[in-house]
Design a protein around this motif. Structure first.
Motif, mmCIF file in Angstrom:
data_model
loop_
_atom_site.group_PDB
_atom_site.id
_atom_site.type_symbol
_atom_site.label_atom_id
_atom_site.label_comp_id
_atom_site.label_asym_id
_atom_site.label_seq_id
_atom_site.Cartn_x
_atom_site.Cartn_y
_atom_site.Cartn_z
ATOM 1 N N GLU A 78 50.939 46.010 40.373
ATOM 2 C CA GLU A 78 50.361 46.155 38.839
ATOM 3 C C GLU A 78 51.240 45.228 38.054
ATOM 4 O OE1 GLU A 78 47.820 47.058 35.857
ATOM 5 O OE2 GLU A 78 47.408 47.656 38.166
ATOM 6 N N ASN B 92 42.893 40.967 37.633
ATOM 7 C CA ASN B 92 42.503 42.037 36.621
ATOM 8 C C ASN B 92 41.976 41.551 35.251
ATOM 9 O OD1 ASN B 92 44.674 41.874 35.237
ATOM 10 N ND2 ASN B 92 45.127 43.968 35.103
ATOM 11 N N ASP C 56 43.618 40.088 32.908
ATOM 12 C CA ASP C 56 44.859 40.017 31.982
ATOM 13 C C ASP C 56 45.343 38.388 32.025
ATOM 14 O OD1 ASP C 56 44.426 42.371 30.966
ATOM 15 O OD2 ASP C 56 46.184 43.402 32.089
#
Length: 80
Positions: free
Chosen positions: A3, A38, A40
């Protein structure tokens, strides 16, 4: 890739493609951006590519780009 988070080492963002502006100077003083899986967007300093990455949402990047296009940040330019 784990992440993504603000301040993570940019080298941990495996598999992303970093891009800088074609207006960047030859001394390597550039900001580079990379689209994340994702949605971003990560940003890093090209002079310190292993350094920290800042991670922004797509909405934050869209607001930035619209502001740049509208001239809201022209006062920050080195030359008018």
């Amino acid at each position: 890739m784990n992440e993504a988070y603000n301040g993570m080492p940019a080298t941990e963002l495996d598999g992303v493609v970093w891009q800088k502006s074609r207006h960047s100077n030859s001394k390597g003083n550039c900001v580079e951006f990379a689209a994340l899986p994702n949605g971003d967007v990560a940003m890093r300093n090209s002079r310190f590519p292993q350094g920290p990455a800042l991670v922004y949402t797509r909405a934050e990047i869209d607001a930035l780009l619209l502001g740049v296009k509208d001239g809201e940040f022209d006062h920050l330019a080195a030359t008018p």
